[in-house]
Write a protein that holds these residues in place. Structure first.
Motif, mmCIF file in Angstrom:
data_model
loop_
_atom_site.group_PDB
_atom_site.id
_atom_site.type_symbol
_atom_site.label_atom_id
_atom_site.label_comp_id
_atom_site.label_asym_id
_atom_site.label_seq_id
_atom_site.Cartn_x
_atom_site.Cartn_y
_atom_site.Cartn_z
ATOM 1 N N PRO A 77 73.399 67.042 81.693
ATOM 2 C CA PRO A 77 74.054 67.682 80.839
ATOM 3 C C PRO A 77 73.822 69.661 79.917
ATOM 4 N N TRP A 78 72.473 69.789 80.625
ATOM 5 C CA TRP A 78 72.020 71.573 79.243
ATOM 6 C C TRP A 78 71.937 72.195 81.590
ATOM 7 N N PRO A 79 72.490 73.046 81.408
ATOM 8 C CA PRO A 79 72.257 73.959 82.356
ATOM 9 C C PRO A 79 70.390 74.644 82.350
ATOM 10 N N ILE A 80 69.402 74.361 83.477
ATOM 11 C CA ILE A 80 68.567 74.058 83.996
ATOM 12 C C ILE A 80 68.535 75.941 84.839
ATOM 13 N N HIS A 81 68.145 77.088 84.803
ATOM 14 C CA HIS A 81 67.838 78.358 86.018
ATOM 15 C C HIS A 81 66.480 78.014 86.305
ATOM 16 N N VAL A 82 66.620 77.773 88.037
ATOM 17 C CA VAL A 82 64.997 77.900 88.134
ATOM 18 C C VAL A 82 65.449 78.765 88.985
ATOM 19 N N SER A 83 63.701 79.602 89.441
ATOM 20 C CA SER A 83 63.449 80.935 89.766
ATOM 21 C C SER A 83 62.312 80.634 90.579
ATOM 22 N N THR A 84 62.502 80.815 91.616
ATOM 23 C CA THR A 84 61.173 80.867 92.486
ATOM 24 C C THR A 84 60.071 82.068 92.695
ATOM 25 N N ILE A 85 59.022 82.701 92.713
ATOM 26 C CA ILE A 85 58.709 84.356 93.262
ATOM 27 C C ILE A 85 57.600 83.764 94.519
ATOM 28 N N THR A 86 57.019 83.777 96.043
ATOM 29 C CA THR A 86 56.427 83.901 96.156
ATOM 30 C C THR A 86 55.689 85.195 96.954
ATOM 31 N N SER A 87 54.417 84.837 96.837
ATOM 32 C CA SER A 87 53.295 85.861 97.162
ATOM 33 C C SER A 87 52.168 85.272 98.184
ATOM 34 N N ASP A 88 51.967 85.406 98.772
ATOM 35 C CA ASP A 88 51.563 84.792 100.334
ATOM 36 C C ASP A 88 50.559 83.720 100.134
ATOM 37 N N PRO A 89 49.784 82.856 99.491
ATOM 38 C CA PRO A 89 49.915 81.618 99.767
ATOM 39 C C PRO A 89 50.630 80.808 98.515
ATOM 40 N N TRP A 90 50.516 81.654 97.447
ATOM 41 C CA TRP A 90 50.937 81.370 96.190
ATOM 42 C C TRP A 90 52.855 81.005 96.391
ATOM 43 N N VAL A 91 53.263 79.694 95.252
ATOM 44 C CA VAL A 91 54.215 79.768 95.036
ATOM 45 C C VAL A 91 54.583 79.503 93.610
ATOM 46 N N GLN A 92 55.332 80.297 92.867
ATOM 47 C CA GLN A 92 55.382 80.381 91.662
ATOM 48 C C GLN A 92 57.108 79.906 91.076
ATOM 49 N N VAL A 93 57.221 78.735 90.315
ATOM 50 C CA VAL A 93 58.302 78.551 89.865
ATOM 51 C C VAL A 93 58.666 78.456 88.810
ATOM 52 N N THR A 94 59.756 78.652 88.293
ATOM 53 C CA THR A 94 59.541 78.637 87.018
ATOM 54 C C THR A 94 61.380 78.513 86.705
ATOM 55 N N ALA A 95 61.495 77.387 85.999
ATOM 56 C CA ALA A 95 62.083 76.759 85.247
ATOM 57 C C ALA A 95 62.696 76.868 83.380
ATOM 58 N N GLU A 96 63.906 77.451 83.132
ATOM 59 C CA GLU A 96 64.068 78.006 81.604
ATOM 60 C C GLU A 96 65.549 76.811 81.852
ATOM 61 N N ALA A 97 65.911 76.500 80.531
ATOM 62 C CA ALA A 97 66.395 75.669 79.888
ATOM 63 C C ALA A 97 67.488 76.127 78.659
ATOM 64 N N SER A 98 68.279 75.897 78.435
ATOM 65 C CA SER A 98 69.238 76.615 77.272
ATOM 66 C C SER A 98 68.811 75.321 76.259
ATOM 67 N N MET A 99 68.204 75.701 75.091
ATOM 68 C CA MET A 99 68.686 74.160 73.710
ATOM 69 C C MET A 99 69.873 73.578 73.734
ATOM 70 N N PRO A 100 70.232 72.943 73.584
ATOM 71 C CA PRO A 100 71.664 72.403 73.163
ATOM 72 C C PRO A 100 71.898 73.715 71.710
ATOM 73 N N ARG A 101 73.107 73.454 71.063
ATOM 74 C CA ARG A 101 73.531 74.150 69.817
ATOM 75 C C ARG A 101 72.355 73.735 69.039
ATOM 76 N N PHE A 102 72.921 72.533 68.689
ATOM 77 C CA PHE A 102 72.982 71.267 67.611
ATOM 78 C C PHE A 102 70.712 71.536 67.634
ATOM 79 N N LEU A 103 69.893 71.840 68.722
ATOM 80 C CA LEU A 103 68.720 72.546 68.704
ATOM 81 C C LEU A 103 68.300 73.576 68.135
ATOM 82 N N SER A 104 69.463 74.037 68.912
ATOM 83 C CA SER A 104 68.942 75.735 68.778
ATOM 84 C C SER A 104 68.239 76.473 67.341
ATOM 85 N N PRO A 105 67.629 75.487 66.269
ATOM 86 C CA PRO A 105 67.354 76.294 65.161
ATOM 87 C C PRO A 105 65.194 76.329 65.805
#
Length: 120
Positions: A77-105
């Protein structure tokens, strides 16, 4: 005409009942505020768990498969953005979720980063 013998007692009980009503009316907004704060923190914790779960799943997917088959996060129900960085033996994944409006404080976004080694 003389007042009844228990006249003082009835007045005292009415005063105590009125005082209890006033105390309840004063403490109810504070109790509701604390309750809503607890619910908000629990929802933010659940969103953080979902974000980290998606980051772990994407890291495992990218560690097992080639980058030509990207990981597609399940619908939430909320957007989650997934980004991947690959450097030869390693994989780094970062997930970022935007908070719902009523939780944004509490915070604007929740981030979770996972690093793993490729298995192929």
């Amino acid at each position: 005409m003389t007042p009844p013998a228990n006249h003082h007692r009835r007045t005292h009980n009415n005063y105590e009942c009125g005082a209890a009503t006033v105390e309840f009316a004063l403490t109810l907004p504070a109790a509701m505020g604390i309750f809503l704060l607890l619910i908000s923190v629990a929802m933010a914790g659940a969103l953080k768990l979902h974000t980290c779960d998606i980051a772990r799943t994407a890291a495992r997917h990218n560690a097992l498969y080639t980058t030509s088959t990207p990981y597609i996060a399940p619908q939430r129900p909320w957007p989650i953005h997934v980004s991947t960085i690959t450097s030869d033996p390693w994989v780094q994944v970062t997930a970022e979720a935007s908070m719902p409006r009523f939780l944004s404080p509490l915070a604007r976004t929740l981030n979770c980063s996972v690093t793993t080694i490729k298995e192929n």
